[in-house]
Design a protein around this motif. Structure first.
Motif, PDB file in Angstrom:
ATOM      1  N   GLU A 203      59.272 114.157  33.472  1.00 24.04           N
ATOM      2  CA  GLU A 203      58.184 114.296  34.444  1.00 24.04           C
ATOM      3  C   GLU A 203      57.696 115.744  34.515  1.00 24.04           C
ATOM      4  OE1 GLU A 203      57.346 113.386  39.181  1.00 24.04           O
ATOM      5  OE2 GLU A 203      59.218 112.670  38.290  1.00 24.04           O
ATOM      6  N   ALA A 204      58.620 116.676  34.459  1.00 24.17           N
ATOM      7  CA  ALA A 204      58.264 118.100  34.495  1.00 24.17           C
ATOM      8  C   ALA A 204      57.426 118.480  33.288  1.00 24.17           C
ATOM      9  CB  ALA A 204      59.521 118.956  34.558  1.00 24.17           C
ATOM     10  N   LEU A 205      57.730 117.905  32.150  1.00 28.54           N
ATOM     11  CA  LEU A 205      57.035 118.244  30.910  1.00 28.54           C
ATOM     12  C   LEU A 205      55.563 117.811  30.934  1.00 28.54           C
ATOM     13  CD1 LEU A 205      57.620 119.581  28.218  1.00 28.54           C
ATOM     14  CD2 LEU A 205      58.259 117.334  27.317  1.00 28.54           C
ATOM     15  N   LYS A 206      55.249 116.750  31.685  1.00 27.48           N
ATOM     16  CA  LYS A 206      53.878 116.216  31.723  1.00 27.48           C
ATOM     17  C   LYS A 206      52.844 117.239  32.178  1.00 27.48           C
ATOM     18  CE  LYS A 206      55.244 111.458  32.640  1.00 27.48           C
ATOM     19  NZ  LYS A 206      55.299 110.406  33.668  1.00 27.48           N
ATOM     20  N   ASP A 207      53.189 118.038  33.190  1.00 27.97           N
ATOM     21  CA  ASP A 207      52.230 118.981  33.771  1.00 27.97           C
ATOM     22  C   ASP A 207      52.547 120.434  33.463  1.00 27.97           C
ATOM     23  OD1 ASP A 207      50.576 117.108  34.964  1.00 27.97           O
ATOM     24  OD2 ASP A 207      51.695 117.069  36.837  1.00 27.97           O
ATOM     25  N   ALA A 208      53.395 120.687  32.487  1.00 29.45           N
ATOM     26  CA  ALA A 208      53.858 122.056  32.236  1.00 29.45           C
ATOM     27  C   ALA A 208      52.705 123.006  31.941  1.00 29.45           C
ATOM     28  CB  ALA A 208      54.870 122.079  31.104  1.00 29.45           C
ATOM     29  N   GLY A 209      51.750 122.542  31.153  1.00 31.62           N
ATOM     30  CA  GLY A 209      50.574 123.363  30.902  1.00 31.62           C
ATOM     31  C   GLY A 209      50.723 124.396  29.800  1.00 31.62           C
ATOM     32  N   SER A 210      51.761 125.210  29.808  1.00 31.46           N
ATOM     33  CA  SER A 210      51.907 126.263  28.812  1.00 31.46           C
ATOM     34  C   SER A 210      53.018 125.933  27.820  1.00 31.46           C
ATOM     35  CB  SER A 210      52.215 127.599  29.490  1.00 31.46           C
ATOM     36  OG  SER A 210      53.530 127.593  30.010  1.00 31.46           O
ATOM     37  N   ILE A 211      52.915 126.535  26.661  1.00 35.71           N
ATOM     38  CA  ILE A 211      53.952 126.362  25.648  1.00 35.71           C
ATOM     39  C   ILE A 211      55.267 126.962  26.143  1.00 35.71           C
ATOM     40  CG2 ILE A 211      54.659 127.021  23.308  1.00 35.71           C
ATOM     41  CD1 ILE A 211      51.666 126.892  22.545  1.00 35.71           C
ATOM     42  N   ALA A 212      55.186 128.095  26.828  1.00 33.69           N
ATOM     43  CA  ALA A 212      56.401 128.755  27.327  1.00 33.69           C
ATOM     44  C   ALA A 212      57.163 127.850  28.289  1.00 33.69           C
ATOM     45  CB  ALA A 212      56.048 130.076  27.999  1.00 33.69           C
ATOM     46  N   LEU A 213      56.474 127.279  29.272  1.00 37.20           N
ATOM     47  CA  LEU A 213      57.141 126.411  30.237  1.00 37.20           C
ATOM     48  C   LEU A 213      57.606 125.116  29.577  1.00 37.20           C
ATOM     49  CD1 LEU A 213      58.120 125.832  33.084  1.00 37.20           C
ATOM     50  CD2 LEU A 213      55.794 125.083  33.671  1.00 37.20           C
TER      51      LEU A 213
ATOM     52  N   LYS B  87      52.343 132.560  15.943  1.00 39.15           N
ATOM     53  CA  LYS B  87      50.983 132.234  16.373  1.00 39.15           C
ATOM     54  C   LYS B  87      50.862 132.065  17.891  1.00 39.15           C
ATOM     55  CE  LYS B  87      49.641 130.095  12.030  1.00 39.15           C
ATOM     56  NZ  LYS B  87      49.168 128.881  11.370  1.00 39.15           N
ATOM     57  N   LEU B  88      51.893 132.406  18.617  1.00 38.68           N
ATOM     58  CA  LEU B  88      51.868 132.235  20.071  1.00 38.68           C
ATOM     59  C   LEU B  88      50.956 133.267  20.731  1.00 38.68           C
ATOM     60  CD1 LEU B  88      55.636 131.628  20.895  1.00 38.68           C
ATOM     61  CD2 LEU B  88      53.792 129.941  20.912  1.00 38.68           C
ATOM     62  N   GLU B  89      50.240 132.828  21.741  1.00 36.09           N
ATOM     63  CA  GLU B  89      49.432 133.726  22.561  1.00 36.09           C
ATOM     64  C   GLU B  89      50.395 134.604  23.380  1.00 36.09           C
ATOM     65  OE1 GLU B  89      46.064 133.947  22.660  1.00 36.09           O
ATOM     66  OE2 GLU B  89      45.989 132.474  21.042  1.00 36.09           O
ATOM     67  N   PRO B  90      49.934 135.757  23.836  1.00 37.03           N
ATOM     68  CA  PRO B  90      50.822 136.633  24.621  1.00 37.03           C
ATOM     69  C   PRO B  90      51.484 135.943  25.818  1.00 37.03           C
ATOM     70  CG  PRO B  90      48.843 137.818  24.018  1.00 37.03           C
ATOM     71  CD  PRO B  90      48.637 136.388  23.582  1.00 37.03           C
ATOM     72  N   ALA B  91      50.741 135.086  26.515  1.00 34.39           N
ATOM     73  CA  ALA B  91      51.299 134.398  27.691  1.00 34.39           C
ATOM     74  C   ALA B  91      52.415 133.430  27.308  1.00 34.39           C
ATOM     75  CB  ALA B  91      50.202 133.650  28.438  1.00 34.39           C
ATOM     76  N   ASP B  92      52.424 132.984  26.059  1.00 33.01           N
ATOM     77  CA  ASP B  92      53.431 132.025  25.607  1.00 33.01           C
ATOM     78  C   ASP B  92      54.595 132.667  24.847  1.00 33.01           C
ATOM     79  OD1 ASP B  92      52.382 129.636  26.673  1.00 33.01           O
ATOM     80  OD2 ASP B  92      50.854 129.625  25.113  1.00 33.01           O
ATOM     81  N   GLN B  93      54.612 133.983  24.772  1.00 36.09           N
ATOM     82  CA  GLN B  93      55.685 134.674  24.061  1.00 36.09           C
ATOM     83  C   GLN B  93      57.088 134.329  24.564  1.00 36.09           C
ATOM     84  OE1 GLN B  93      55.503 136.732  21.234  1.00 36.09           O
ATOM     85  NE2 GLN B  93      53.434 135.868  21.172  1.00 36.09           N
ATOM     86  N   PRO B  94      57.277 134.056  25.865  1.00 36.82           N
ATOM     87  CA  PRO B  94      58.625 133.675  26.306  1.00 36.82           C
ATOM     88  C   PRO B  94      59.186 132.435  25.605  1.00 36.82           C
ATOM     89  CG  PRO B  94      57.308 134.270  28.189  1.00 36.82           C
ATOM     90  CD  PRO B  94      56.374 134.238  26.996  1.00 36.82           C
ATOM     91  N   ALA B  95      58.324 131.636  24.994  1.00 41.51           N
ATOM     92  CA  ALA B  95      58.792 130.449  24.264  1.00 41.51           C
ATOM     93  C   ALA B  95      59.688 130.827  23.098  1.00 41.51           C
ATOM     94  CB  ALA B  95      57.600 129.635  23.770  1.00 41.51           C
ATOM     95  N   LYS B  96      59.548 132.067  22.594  1.00 42.46           N
ATOM     96  CA  LYS B  96      60.394 132.524  21.489  1.00 42.46           C
ATOM     97  C   LYS B  96      61.879 132.408  21.847  1.00 42.46           C
ATOM     98  CE  LYS B  96      57.310 135.874  19.325  1.00 42.46           C
ATOM     99  NZ  LYS B  96      57.135 137.297  18.993  1.00 42.46           N
ATOM    100  N   PHE B  97      62.203 132.697  23.098  1.00 43.47           N
ATOM    101  CA  PHE B  97      63.593 132.631  23.553  1.00 43.47           C
ATOM    102  C   PHE B  97      64.187 131.242  23.318  1.00 43.47           C
ATOM    103  CE2 PHE B  97      66.705 131.572  26.819  1.00 43.47           C
ATOM    104  CZ  PHE B  97      67.637 132.584  26.649  1.00 43.47           C
ATOM    105  N   TYR B  98      63.401 130.228  23.547  1.00 46.01           N
ATOM    106  CA  TYR B  98      63.888 128.845  23.454  1.00 46.01           C
ATOM    107  C   TYR B  98      63.796 128.275  22.042  1.00 46.01           C
ATOM    108  CZ  TYR B  98      63.604 129.425  28.425  1.00 46.01           C
ATOM    109  OH  TYR B  98      63.768 129.912  29.691  1.00 46.01           O
ATOM    110  N   SER B  99      63.082 128.953  21.153  1.00 44.46           N
ATOM    111  CA  SER B  99      62.899 128.412  19.814  1.00 44.46           C
ATOM    112  C   SER B  99      63.828 129.042  18.782  1.00 44.46           C
ATOM    113  CB  SER B  99      61.454 128.585  19.370  1.00 44.46           C
ATOM    114  OG  SER B  99      61.134 129.957  19.267  1.00 44.46           O
ATOM    115  N   ASN B 100      64.604 130.022  19.158  1.00 39.84           N
ATOM    116  CA  ASN B 100      65.531 130.668  18.207  1.00 39.84           C
ATOM    117  C   ASN B 100      66.889 130.025  18.222  1.00 39.84           C
ATOM    118  OD1 ASN B 100      63.656 132.517  17.322  1.00 39.84           O
ATOM    119  ND2 ASN B 100      64.103 133.916  18.989  1.00 39.84           N
TER     120      ASN B 100
END
Length: 181
Positions: free
Chosen positions: A123-133, A168-181
Motif C-alpha cells: 500500500e505504501a508503494l502505491k503513492d510513493a511518488g519518488s524513486i528514492a521513497l 541516471k537518477l535525478e538529484p532528488a532520487d540520489q538516496p535510492a543509491k543506498f538501497y540499490s547497492n
C-alpha cells in the motif's frame, strides 16, 4: 457579559492608538481575518502531524534498539503502531502517507505480523511518488519477506532494486543509491 461592561479589542486598539501606536480597524466579520486564521490553523495542523509522525519514528526506533527490555519493546511498538496509523488516516494520499504506511509496515514486521506488514508495504508503494521513497519501501519490504522466511519474494524485491540505473537518477532520487547497492 450581559449587563457588565468588559474591555474588548476595540477599546484596547483605541487606547493603543491614543498612546501613539498603529491600530487597524477591520471590523467583524471580515473575510480576510477568517482566511488568515484558517491559514494559521492549517500551519498548526501540519506541525502537529509532523510532530506525531516524528514521534512514531522515535517510538519505533527506540523499541528496536531496546530489544533486551521485552515489555518496553512491546509497549514502544504498540505506541508506534497507533501513532503511525492515526497519522496515516489524517494525511492525504501521496508521499507523506506512504512514509506513514512504511513506518506502520516496519512496526508490523517487528511484531512478526508479516502478512499485515506485506500488505502495508504494498500500500505504501502505491503513492510513493519518488524513486528514492519507492526504493526504501521495497528494501524494507524485502527485509520483511526475509524475516517471514519468504526468500523468493525477497529476492524479487531486491532484483528490482539491483536493476536500478543509479547513474541516471535525478538529484532528488540520489538516496535510492543506498538501497540499490
Amino acid at each position: 457579559y450581559g449587563h457588565e461592561r468588559a474591555i474588548g479589542p476595540g477599546a484596547i486598539a483605541k487606547r493603543y492608538h491614543e498612546l501613539g501606536g498603529a491600530a487597524h480597524y477591520i471590523g467583524k466579520p471580515h473575510k480576510a481575518i477568517f482566511r488568515y486564521c484558517l491559514g494559521l490553523f492549517d500551519g498548526v495542523k501540519r506541525v502537529r502531524v509532523d510532530a506525531r509522525f516524528n514521534l512514531a519514528w522515535s517510538q519505533l526506533y527506540l523499541a528496536i534498539v531496546d530489544e533486551k527490555n521485552r515489555e518496553q519493546r512491546i509497549s514502544g511498538l504498540s505506541a508506534a503502531e497507533k501513532t503511525f496509523a492515526s497519522v496515516a488516516e489524517e494525511v492525504e494520499s501521496g508521499p507523506a502517507r506512504s512514509r506513514c504506511l512504511l513506518g506502520l509496515a516496519m512496526v508490523l514486521r517487528e511484531q512478526q505480523r508479516h502478512d499485515e506488514a506485506a500488505r502495508k508495504f504494498a500500500e505504501a508503494l502505491k503513492d510513493a511518488g519518488s524513486i528514492a521513497l519507492s526504493s526504501q519501501i521495497q528494501y524494507e519490504h524485502a527485509r520483511g519477506e526475509i524475516a517471514a522466511g519468504r526468500f523468493d519474494e525477497a529476492r524479487e524485491l531486491f532484483k528490482s532494486l539491483i536493476g536500478l540505473d543509479v547513474e541516471k537518477l535525478e538529484p532528488a532520487d540520489q538516496p535510492a543509491k543506498f538501497y540499490s547497492n
